[in-house]
Design a protein around this motif. Structure first.
Motif, PDB file in Angstrom:
ATOM      1  N   SER A  49       0.835  -1.199   0.000  1.00 23.63           N
ATOM      2  CA  SER A  49       0.000   0.000   0.000  1.00 23.63           C
ATOM      3  C   SER A  49       0.874   1.255   0.000  1.00 23.63           C
ATOM      4  CB  SER A  49      -0.918  -0.021   1.234  1.00 23.63           C
ATOM      5  OG  SER A  49      -1.567   1.207   1.398  1.00 23.63           O
TER       6      SER A  49
ATOM      7  N   SER B 179      -6.002  -0.497   0.675  1.00 19.47           N
ATOM      8  CA  SER B 179      -5.859  -1.947   0.817  1.00 19.47           C
ATOM      9  C   SER B 179      -7.200  -2.670   0.769  1.00 19.47           C
ATOM     10  CB  SER B 179      -5.193  -2.264   2.159  1.00 19.47           C
ATOM     11  OG  SER B 179      -6.115  -2.032   3.209  1.00 19.47           O
TER      12      SER B 179
ATOM     13  N   ARG C  27      -7.455  -5.787  -2.759  1.00 15.80           N
ATOM     14  CA  ARG C  27      -8.104  -4.494  -2.501  1.00 15.80           C
ATOM     15  C   ARG C  27      -9.342  -4.283  -3.387  1.00 15.80           C
ATOM     16  NH1 ARG C  27      -6.343  -0.731  -6.462  1.00 15.80           N
ATOM     17  NH2 ARG C  27      -4.733  -1.662  -7.769  1.00 15.80           N
TER      18      ARG C  27
END
Ligand SMILES: [Fe+2]
Ligand SMILES: [Fe+2]
Length: 358
Positions: free
Chosen positions: A205, A212, A349
């Motif tokens: 991230s 995320s 994600r």
């Protein structure tokens, strides 16, 4: 005689006012505390000269140490609290000064006065755990389907499945029917994947400047939940020295192997954890059978388990094993889902994480 009494009282009030006024220019670095004690001692003894002298001394200190000038606007009780908090600063030594810009430069910093809250349970009794808070506790959903099994179809699935199955053999051999000890030892391993996966997603991230989808927190939640399983089972089974040595060795190998496995193929890593959780469900089912047969004593549940899973006060080890088994079933679902998301060519994600899935 009356005049004399009033005069003494008036003098005391004047001295008290003078002493408190002195604090307004005293430093927050502790000179106020010393001065106040000396001033009050002077008042108590009925003396007049001593408090005045103390006030002058405090003013002298104020010019060298700088400090807090709000004392004159606070109550005596508040002063007491503030001065008590400032004691550790004095103990740490050093002092403040004025920097080149003319601003006060605080060289003494104490972290001991960070406010800590007294947490209470719903029944009003004090919360005794620092490692987890009441809002992190939950009632486990024990109605979850324990028999769900992901049928391995691809090569990666089969490797993951047989890796776990092959690990079962030495585990059975080592622990045999000592399920309490087995549970405790396996939890030291089970708490690793969530932390490694969460850490890698965290770094990803940061690297990619992207969200995320809640998966970092979900995996860290899993790691924490597994660690709470360990904290619970170590209350009912104490590891022997060679078991501790085994944990250190296994952790060293497993952490690095899982890290590498997750970097190379997250779909494999999550699938393998999914199968590990299926094995954990099986182990806890065997544990429950031994408890039912009376081969393992159904002792009262540890206090930490009662608070963490919000169990009744008279809960037993059997209740604990049932909620832990339900947790493992939830971990199974989360990890198989994560693997499936990768199989479909997506990033984690892209699918909202099942946060708080217990
Ligand atoms: Fe666990
Ligand atoms: Fe688990």
């Amino acid at each position: 005689m009356m005049m004399s009494t009033m005069g003494r009282g008036g003098a005391r009030m004047a001295v008290a006012a003078l002493a408190l006024r002195s604090f307004s220019s005293a430093t927050g670095g502790g000179a106020g505390a010393v001065g106040r004690q000396a001033a009050l001692a002077g008042i108590a003894s009925g003396g007049v000269q001593a408090p005045i002298a103390v006030g002058v001394w405090i003013r002298g200190m104020a010019t060298t140490t700088g400090g807090d000038r709000t004392f004159a606007t606070v109550t005596l009780a508040e002063q007491e609290q503030r001065e008590e908090k400032k004691q550790p600063q004095m103990a740490s030594g050093g002092g403040g000064g004025v920097n080149g810009d003319g601003n006060e430069d605080k060289e003494i910093v104490s972290y001991w006065d960070i406010p800590t809250r007294k947490i209470r349970k719903e029944d009003g009794t004090e919360w005794k755990w620092n490692s987890f808070m009441p809002w992190e506790t939950y009632k486990a959903d024990t109605s979850i389907d324990l028999k769900k099994h992901h049928k391995p179809s691809t090569m990666i699935d089969k490797i993951a499945y047989w890796t776990v199955k092959s690990l079962r053999w030495p585990t059975d051999l080592f622990f045999q029917r000592r399920y309490g000890c087995r549970a405790m030892m396996l939890e030291t391993v089970a708490a690793v994947p969530g932390m490694v996966g969460g850490m890698l997603l965290h770094c990803k991230s940061l690297r990619r400047f992207e969200h995320s989808g809640g998966w970092i927190r979900t995996l860290l939640e899993e790691a924490e939940n597994e660690r709470m399983h360990l904290m619970t089972f170590m209350e009912v089974a104490q590891p022997k020295w060679y078991e501790r040595a085994l944990v250190i060795t296994v952790q060293g190998i497993f952490f690095n192997a899982y890290f590498l496995g997750y970097v190379i193929s997250p779909k494999f890593a999550h699938r393998m954890v999914g199968y590990l959780e299926e094995e954990a469900i099986h182990s806890y089912t065997e544990f429950l059978k031994e408890l039912d047969k009376g081969n393992i004593e159904n002792v009262p549940a540890p206090a930490i388990a009662i608070d963490y899973w919000r169990l009744p006060a008279d809960a037993t080890l059997k209740d604990v094993v049932e909620v832990v088994r339900a947790d493992e079933a939830h971990h199974r679902d989360v990890n198989h889902l994560a693997s499936d998301i990768h199989y479909q060519g997506h990033e984690l994600r892209d699918t909202p994480a099942p946060l708080g899935y217990h």
